[in-house]
Design an enzyme around this catalytic site. Structure first.
Site, PDB file in Angstrom:
ATOM      1  CG  LEU A 298      -2.003  -1.065   1.261  1.00  0.00           C
ATOM      2  CD1 LEU A 298      -2.732  -1.047   2.599  1.00  0.00           C
ATOM      3  CD2 LEU A 298      -2.990  -0.877   0.117  1.00  0.00           C
ATOM      4  N   GLY A 299       2.087   1.174   0.466  1.00  0.00           N
ATOM      5  CA  GLY A 299       2.944   2.351   0.488  1.00  0.00           C
ATOM      6  C   GLY A 299       4.153   2.137   1.365  1.00  0.00           C
TER       7      GLY A 299
ATOM      8  CG  MET B 200       7.931   4.470  11.750  1.00  0.00           C
ATOM      9  SD  MET B 200       6.443   4.752  12.725  1.00  0.00           S
ATOM     10  CE  MET B 200       5.484   3.308  12.282  1.00  0.00           C
TER      11      MET B 200
ATOM     12  CB  VAL C 252       1.653   0.581   4.688  1.00  0.00           C
ATOM     13  CG1 VAL C 252       0.236   0.189   5.104  1.00  0.00           C
ATOM     14  CG2 VAL C 252       2.207   1.632   5.632  1.00  0.00           C
TER      15      VAL C 252
ATOM     16  CG  ASP D 209       3.068  13.080   9.107  1.00  0.00           C
ATOM     17  OD1 ASP D 209       3.244  14.198   8.567  1.00  0.00           O
ATOM     18  OD2 ASP D 209       3.466  12.023   8.597  1.00  0.00           O
TER      19      ASP D 209
END
Length: 451
Positions: free
Chosen positions: A22-23, A27, A30, A138
């Site tokens: 998903l991305g 950090m 996903v 964020d």
């Protein structure tokens, strides 16, 4: 968008089989995962170098605990996590919809109506987040997903628990330059109103299609965040004052999330057509008046197109859990189809174009808007899913019980105990059917008290 797994990507994290990417961010990565029961989740896996940092692990553990406290219709709930694993991970409810950044990039800036709907959803999301003692930290367009029934705020990866503020090192700037608050850009203490500034920046982007403080090196952007007014040229006049109040440089001059929601409600009321007649029966004793029809933030059909284009390999495994519900609903469709209704028309069936929810007293209304190209829509139905025990029901538009029919929309109330101290949430699957019982593609709607 969902991409294929790369050779080095894991295939299993905890109890979840991974299906696609998903991305990725600073950090971690996903993934789209699926549980043994077929329920889709978004699984964030921390980068190995961060997992080796004891200070990061402590912060990640604290923030996962804080994120577990957050609940609300407009957030993606934490469903599982393992902060002590060799590579820590966090699983949240999967939201089937494009990000706001994708939607604006592909379709351009939002209309005033859609901006107000977006602002309302984000304000409610921040209300839930802040009520749990959490500052997101964020909020940006890529962290806002557009589900068919409203926006969802995701990624608490750098959120801060209010009681864990000492973990943030003095002078450390964490966040996305174009969407962070001035005090955050200066490395100072952040709070709930810092998230409101970010919300204003997100609305500015959605209204204009541009980053509100321009592009360039991060240091230059951060300087503009602190010293220069946001670029709001082209933002709709109905929404611009609210955005400006969110973007005040002084935190004390900004709106709170609750004040923003009140401002959105007032702006929506001001935009209602004043000559529009009241729906039949809306003023009957004991029946709440329906709100004017809202335009959906993004249609379910648009979401389906974006998702379909993003995953060429197919995600049948992800939707396996929906099939049991579909089989149960097909029994209703079969009964409807058995009714004598003459020859089957060749015109297309109705199609749901959007959903909306609002509260009246102890009840929450779900409103469905739909297109009817065949001019043969006859009624609507719904059933509780995902643990909700609302029985299967269907109603004709000519006899909608407590429902309120207005043009190509229907609003129906469900008692959620709002204001009684016994509030609860529900999830229903709803549909429109035509004169011979053929149903539209159903939509999932989440209902929760707004206060």
């Amino acid at each position: 968008m969902v991409g294929g797994l790369e050779p080095a990507d894991p295939r299993l994290i905890g109890p979840y089989q991974l299906l696609g990417r998903l991305g990725a961010g600073g950090m971690g990565r996903v993934f789209l995962g699926v549980s043994a029961a077929g329920r889709p989740v978004a699984v964030k896996v921390v980068h190995a170098e961060l997992a080796a940092d004891p200070e990061f692990r402590a912060r990640f553990s604290t923030e996962v605990a804080a994120a577990r406290k957050v609940s609300g219709l407009f957030t993606a709930l934490v469903v599982d996590a393992d902060v002590d694993a060799a590579v820590p991970w966090l699983a949240t409810a999967y939201v089937a919809g494009p990000s706001l950044s994708e939607a604006v990039r592909n379709s351009g800036p939002l209309t005033a109506w859609s901006l107000l709907a977006l602002a309302a959803g984000l304000a409610k999301s921040l209300t839930a987040i802040h009520a749990a003692g959490v500052v997101h930290g964020d909020l940006k367009p890529s962290n806002v997903l557009l589900a068919p029934d409203g926006p969802r705020v995701i990624d608490f990866g750098i959120s801060q628990a209010a009681e864990a503020a000492p973990l943030a090192r003095a002078g450390l700037v964490v966040g996305t330059p174009s969407f962070m608050a001035p005090e955050q850009a200066a490395g100072e203490e952040v709070g709930p109103r810092s998230d409101v500034f970010s919300l204003g920046a997100v609305l500015a982007f959605a209204a204009t299609g541009r980053k509100p403080f321009g592009a360039g090196p991060p240091a230059a952007v951060l300087d503009r965040v602190v010293r220069v007014a946001a670029d709001l040229e082209g933002a709709p006049a109905e929404v611009r004052p609210l955005i400006e109040q969110c973007l005040a440089k002084d935190p004390l001059r900004r709106l709170t999330a609750a004040e923003l929601l009140a401002g959105v409600t007032a702006a929506q009321a001001a935009m209602e057509p004043r000559s529009k007649p009241a729906p039949a029966g809306a003023d009957r004793p004991g029946k709440p008046r329906a709100h004017g029809r809202r335009r959906p933030l993004i249609t379910a059909a648009a979401v389906a197109v974006i998702l379909g284009a993003s995953a060429g390999y197919g995600l049948n495994a992800v939707t396996q859990h929906q099939r049991d519900d579909d089989r149960a609903l097909s029994q209703i469709a079969a009964r409807m189809a058995a009714r004598p209704a003459g020859p089957v028309p060749s015109a297309p069936a109705p199609r749901i174009t959007g959903t909306y929810t609002y509260q009246q007293g102890s009840r929450v209304f779900f409103e469905i808007s739909y297109s009817d190209p065949g001019h043969n829509a006859a009624g609507f139905g719904f059933v509780g899913v995902q643990g909700s025990d609302w029985r299967e029901q269907d109603y004709l538009f000519s006899n909608p019980a407590d429902g309120i029919v207005t043009g190509n929309s229907i609003a129906y109330p469900l008692d959620q105990g709002c204001g009684t101290g016994f509030e609860y949430t529900s999830t229903v699957k709803a549909w429109i059917y035509n004169k011979v019982g053929v149903r539209s593609k159903p939509v999932i709607i989440h209902l929760a008290c707004s206060t």
